[in-house]
Every structure is written in C-alpha cells, then in structure tokens.
Write an enzyme that holds these catalytic residues in place. Structure first.
Site, PDB file in Angstrom:
ATOM      1  N   ARG A   1       7.731   0.291   0.280  1.00 27.72           N
ATOM      2  CA  ARG A   1       6.677  -0.727   0.388  1.00 27.72           C
ATOM      3  C   ARG A   1       6.918  -1.668   1.566  1.00 27.72           C
ATOM      4  O   ARG A   1       6.080  -2.517   1.858  1.00 27.72           O
ATOM      5  CB  ARG A   1       6.586  -1.516  -0.917  1.00 27.72           C
TER       6      ARG A   1
ATOM      7  N   GLY B   1       3.339  -3.719 -13.265  1.00 26.00           N
ATOM      8  CA  GLY B   1       2.084  -3.461 -13.970  1.00 26.00           C
ATOM      9  C   GLY B   1       1.047  -4.555 -13.838  1.00 26.00           C
ATOM     10  O   GLY B   1      -0.061  -4.416 -14.356  1.00 26.00           O
ATOM     11  N   GLY B   2       1.375  -5.650 -13.156  1.00 25.72           N
ATOM     12  CA  GLY B   2       0.438  -6.766 -13.042  1.00 25.72           C
ATOM     13  C   GLY B   2      -0.837  -6.397 -12.320  1.00 25.72           C
ATOM     14  O   GLY B   2      -1.955  -6.740 -12.764  1.00 25.72           O
TER      15      GLY B   2
ATOM     16  N   LYS C   1      -8.949  -5.123  -3.123  1.00 20.08           N
ATOM     17  CA  LYS C   1      -8.087  -6.206  -3.604  1.00 20.08           C
ATOM     18  C   LYS C   1      -7.363  -6.850  -2.442  1.00 20.08           C
ATOM     19  O   LYS C   1      -7.266  -6.287  -1.345  1.00 20.08           O
ATOM     20  CB  LYS C   1      -7.081  -5.682  -4.629  1.00 20.08           C
TER      21      LYS C   1
END
Length: 324
Positions: A97, A225-226, A193
């Site tokens: 990431r 998981g948010g 998003k």
C-alpha cells in the site's frame, strides 16, 4: 517433481506450505528458525540445497517486520549454501500500500522491499493479488503475479446469482470488478471514495444501479474492515439488499475486523488462506485454499512451462488486449 526441488517455509504460514508440499508429493524442507535472547533471528538449513531449485514460502503477515527479516535471513542462508535457484513465494506482499508518494517526503516502501529481496539473493518472486499491479515493475528479476479471482469466481458460481451485482469499492479495483463481472455474466457498479487518513474512507458516490440487487464486493484485502463497512452501509442506503457477499484474497483481519465482519448486512465473507486464518467465531467466513495455485505454479516454473495456463481464458484475452 524431481529430487532437486526443495520447498521451505518461514514461520508466517506453515499450514499453507504443508498443503503445497502435499499436493506436489514433496516433503517440506527442514529448517531451524530461532531467536537469540536479544531478539535477533537465527536460521539453519538442515539439509543440502546445493544446486537445488529452492522455493521459500513466506507471507508478510503479523508480525510483518519479523517475518520480513526472517525471510531475508533464510534467503541469505540458502544463497550461502549454494542453492541453484532461489524462488520466493510471497502469498501476500507486505508494504504494497506504500507503492507511490501521495505527499512529500513519504517513502515508496514497496520498491524498497523489492530492492532488498533482490539484493539479498532472491532470483524469482511468485506472489498473489498485489495491491498495485505496477509493483511488478519494481523488480529486475522475474515476477509471477497470480490472482485468486478464478478461485473466487468458481466458488461464487455455486450460488444463486440471478439478482446479484459486482461492486468495486473504489476506482483502483474497477478492472478486477469488471473481470469478475465478466466471469459471472453480471452487471458492475463502482463506489467513489476519498481517504482522509490511513484505514479511513468516506464514500462520496455510487456509480451504477444497485437498488434491489445482492452486492458482491471484490477487494484485494480486508485489513481493519472500516472501509468495507462504510461501502456496505452506503450500498444499503442506495437500496441494495442487505445480503452482501464480501470477497477478498488477503484476510489480514486487524482488530476490529473480526467484529466488523459480523455486520448484519454481510451474508458471507469469502477469503483465501494467503494469511493464516485464526480460529475466529465467524460462521459467515469461508476460506478457499490457494495451495493448488501455488503448487501448480511451482510445477510449471520448475518444468519451464507456461504460467498463463493457470488463468481463465478471459485472462488471456485481456492480456492480448493490452491488459495485465
């Protein structure tokens, strides 16, 4: 498989390594891994690897930095033992990431990991569902970037998908969602998003008709998981049915993900075992084995056979059209 193939496992995911060896009919290589009192890592390869085609299986799961250094020490031990070819199997490539600079003075850690792997002696990398496919270009050695998409698609075909829609949770997963939708002959929708900070996301738009549909969300990983929960809640607000099928390759499941995946709108969570799945009280959780894919990859690489046959026909069509 010939006798000159050796498969070793680090501490991160020995069950996956054992499953790969069982499928290939090979014993798991004997290695001693321990820690000095100071915490430094010690590795001793307990069998000859001179001239052998060696495969080291290590996932960058928790504790990430410990498993990373352990892999480096194992590669160095194999190199100094005159292994013929050192192939590193990374079911999950850590630090993926951090593959670009989003703001000044940030590291590109995914490139640093590639440099370290190469410098220490890795001669080939086999990995699965990188967070960013461009990470392959960080290496100057062969990289086989596999995908669990066909595995997940095969499982989903066992279900009633007559009223389903594939959801890309962000623009970065749009191509993957489109491929899955093509495999399953389903429509696709895209979530837009923005991320105010790490492990947080805000859904701004839903692009596509989701009302009355069963969402199939496809992700590369589930960490805390948010973000996923916000995607699911936004879908339900836009009229989607609260019967979400949540699919991901890497089940990182950092706290509080084990609690979040119990969300009432989630019908099932489908993941693979690239991460060791702890005993969670999660009746919704389905774990698909990635061992057959890695075993077949080892078999094909060792016998100099094409890797493209591991993927579905639609995958080659994509490659012929210039997709990766």
């Amino acid at each position: 498989m010939r006798d000159d193939v050796k498969i070793f496992s680090g501490s991160s995911n020995p069950v996956l390594a054992e499953d790969v060896c069982r499928l290939l009919g090979l014993p798991l290589g004997e290695v001693m891994i321990s820690r000095f009192t100071s915490g430094e890592i010690y590795v001793n390869i307990k069998e000859s690897v001179r001239g052998a085609d060696v495969y080291v299986i290590q996932s960058f799961c928790h504790p990430v930095n410990e498993n990373f250094v352990e892999l480096m020490v194992m590669i160095d031990a194999l190199k100094r033992s005159s292994a013929g070819m050192i192939n590193v199997i990374l079911p999950y490539y850590g630090y993926a990431r951090q593959e670009k600079q989003d703001s000044p003075r940030e590291p590109i850690t995914a490139k640093m990991v590639a440099d370290v792997l190469t410098t220490v002696g890795a001669q080939r990398v086999i990995t699965m569902d990188l967070h960013a496919a461009a990470i392959q270009g960080f290496f100057n050695i062969p990289v086989d970037h596999m995908t669990a998409l066909d595995l997940i698609a095969d499982y989903l075909r066992t279900k009633d998908l007559s009223n389903a829609i594939v959801i890309s949770p962000d623009a970065g997963r749009a191509k993957t969602a489109e491929r899955l939708a093509t495999y399953l002959d389903l429509p696709v929708a895209l979530m837009n998003k923005r991320r105010p900070k790490h492990n947080e996301a805000e859904i701004t738009h839903v692009i596509g008709e989701v009302e009355g549909k069963v969402p199939i969300i496809i992700e590369d990983m589930i960490d805390t998981g948010g973000t996923i929960i916000k995607v699911i809640e936004s879908l339900v607000e836009h009229g989607a049915r609260p019967e979400v099928l949540l699919c991901a390759t890497h089940a990182i499941f950092s706290d509080p993900a084990p609690q979040r995946i119990q969300h009432p709108a989630i019908q099932e969570v489908i993941v693979t075992d690239t991460f060791p799945i702890q005993k969670l009280h999660a009746p919704k959780l389905t774990v698909l084995s990635a061992a057959p894919l890695f075993a077949e990859a080892i078999n094909r690489i060792h016998h100099n056979r094409s890797m493209s046959m591991l993927f579905a026909e639609s995958s080659y069509q994509g490659c012929e059209n210039g997709e990766s």
